[in-house]
Motif scaffolding. Sequence first.
Motif, mmCIF file in Angstrom:
data_model
loop_
_atom_site.group_PDB
_atom_site.id
_atom_site.type_symbol
_atom_site.label_atom_id
_atom_site.label_comp_id
_atom_site.label_asym_id
_atom_site.label_seq_id
_atom_site.Cartn_x
_atom_site.Cartn_y
_atom_site.Cartn_z
ATOM 1 N N VAL A 40 29.826 41.681 28.585
ATOM 2 C CA VAL A 40 30.314 40.450 29.205
ATOM 3 C C VAL A 40 29.184 39.835 30.026
ATOM 4 O O VAL A 40 28.476 40.547 30.751
ATOM 5 N N SER A 41 29.036 38.531 29.898
ATOM 6 C CA SER A 41 28.018 37.805 30.671
ATOM 7 C C SER A 41 28.682 36.710 31.486
ATOM 8 O O SER A 41 29.666 36.105 31.037
ATOM 9 N N LEU B 92 36.975 41.556 33.311
ATOM 10 C CA LEU B 92 36.591 42.674 32.442
ATOM 11 C C LEU B 92 37.843 43.137 31.712
ATOM 12 O O LEU B 92 38.728 43.804 32.282
ATOM 13 N N LEU C 133 28.389 44.508 32.168
ATOM 14 C CA LEU C 133 28.436 43.170 32.750
ATOM 15 C C LEU C 133 27.014 42.725 33.083
ATOM 16 O O LEU C 133 26.249 43.475 33.704
ATOM 17 N N VAL D 139 34.600 36.471 36.863
ATOM 18 C CA VAL D 139 34.547 37.110 35.565
ATOM 19 C C VAL D 139 35.695 38.109 35.451
ATOM 20 O O VAL D 139 36.101 38.716 36.449
ATOM 21 N N THR E 151 30.570 36.320 41.564
ATOM 22 C CA THR E 151 29.672 37.364 41.067
ATOM 23 C C THR E 151 28.247 37.172 41.588
ATOM 24 O O THR E 151 27.778 36.052 41.771
ATOM 25 N N SER F 238 25.717 43.336 38.189
ATOM 26 C CA SER F 238 25.365 43.693 36.816
ATOM 27 C C SER F 238 25.289 45.210 36.684
ATOM 28 O O SER F 238 24.736 45.901 37.557
#
Length: 397
Positions: free
Chosen positions: A40-41, A50, A145, A48, A115, A120
Amino acid sequence: QIPWPQPSWEMHFTFMGFGSSPPMGLSSALLEVHVGQTSVSTIQGQRVVLPIWYTSRSQRIPYVSWVFGRPGANRLQILTYMDGTVKVQETYLKNRTGFVYSMPDFNISIAINNTQEMDSGEYMCTVNIVDDDTISGKNIGLLNLTVLVPPSPPMCQLHGKPYLGGNVTMSCKSAFSKPSPKYSWQRTAPNTQVFFAPTQDLAQGTLMLRNLSKDMSGVYVCTAANIAGSSKCNITLEVNSPLSAAVIAGAVVGSLIGVGLMILFVLQMFIYRNKKKDAQEEMANEIKEDAVAPKTLSWAKSSGSDIVSKNGTLSSVHTPRGYKPPYIHPRSQTLTPTPSVSSQSLPLYFPPSTNGAQLQAPQQELTGHQGLTTSTLTRMGAVPVMVPAQSQAGSLV
């Protein structure tokens, strides 16, 4: 919207040595965790999700655990659901993460708000149910991520002197970007121009301009861009002739020299005035030291007159008021008054010897030339001189 799969139920019978056939009613559903997207970006600052869910035929409440890990760092447990309670662990993600749906639910996805690049990493979700079995590893879901960061505002710099016929290089660099940006240069209106390699370097952000001319003057814009965003900076280029540049440099140098001379002149005047003031004060002190106030001997202030005693010496006696000294012929020996030079040195008068004859000292007050009396001479500042007398044997008395 996170996809919600249709549950697939499977019956699993185990033979535990109870005979040639499995016991009736001994069955269990397989527990399995599903990952909607393994990678996932997102862009820094955004929200975001997940996506993870699980399947099971059990009606028991599951135990869910989310763990976060970065390369070279210890794993952190960030979120759990156990015994019907959601608990957010004490990490830097505490105020920014949580389950997307109210628990208990088959969808155990989590969301991270605002984020940051430090978010990350690898996220691992583990599900356990008391009365449900699973194939090894099927109850664990892993996903990565990546938080992308737009290029920070770049810094534009000009290297070289923009003279006619000369060469310059423009540079453009962003302090931070994820992933690394690509740089591009262009000149803005009215003379719009786009540059290509080898004039510009997309990776290094440099632009080389050779053999400059007046037409190349203008505003040059550098753009640093990646998939997360872009930033810009610009440089105004003004191509000058060497003569004008020399004139400008000469004017600057001349101004600096003029300011320096003015400062030097002020300092010289200040030093001169201080020296002059010190010299005046020193001269005044020398004049004060050379000037000595006149002093009058205490015995010269008395009203008495000096007479010669019977034994030939001068002595100071008290003269009563109304006393008038008798007249003495001017050819007689007189006592000459001597002005006072200092209060510490008195010259002595030695009369000539008369072959041992004793001099008879006058008993009356002596009168100087032109009828001046001793009292008058005393008031005028004359100092009497002590004259030693000689005895009949010729010795001083």
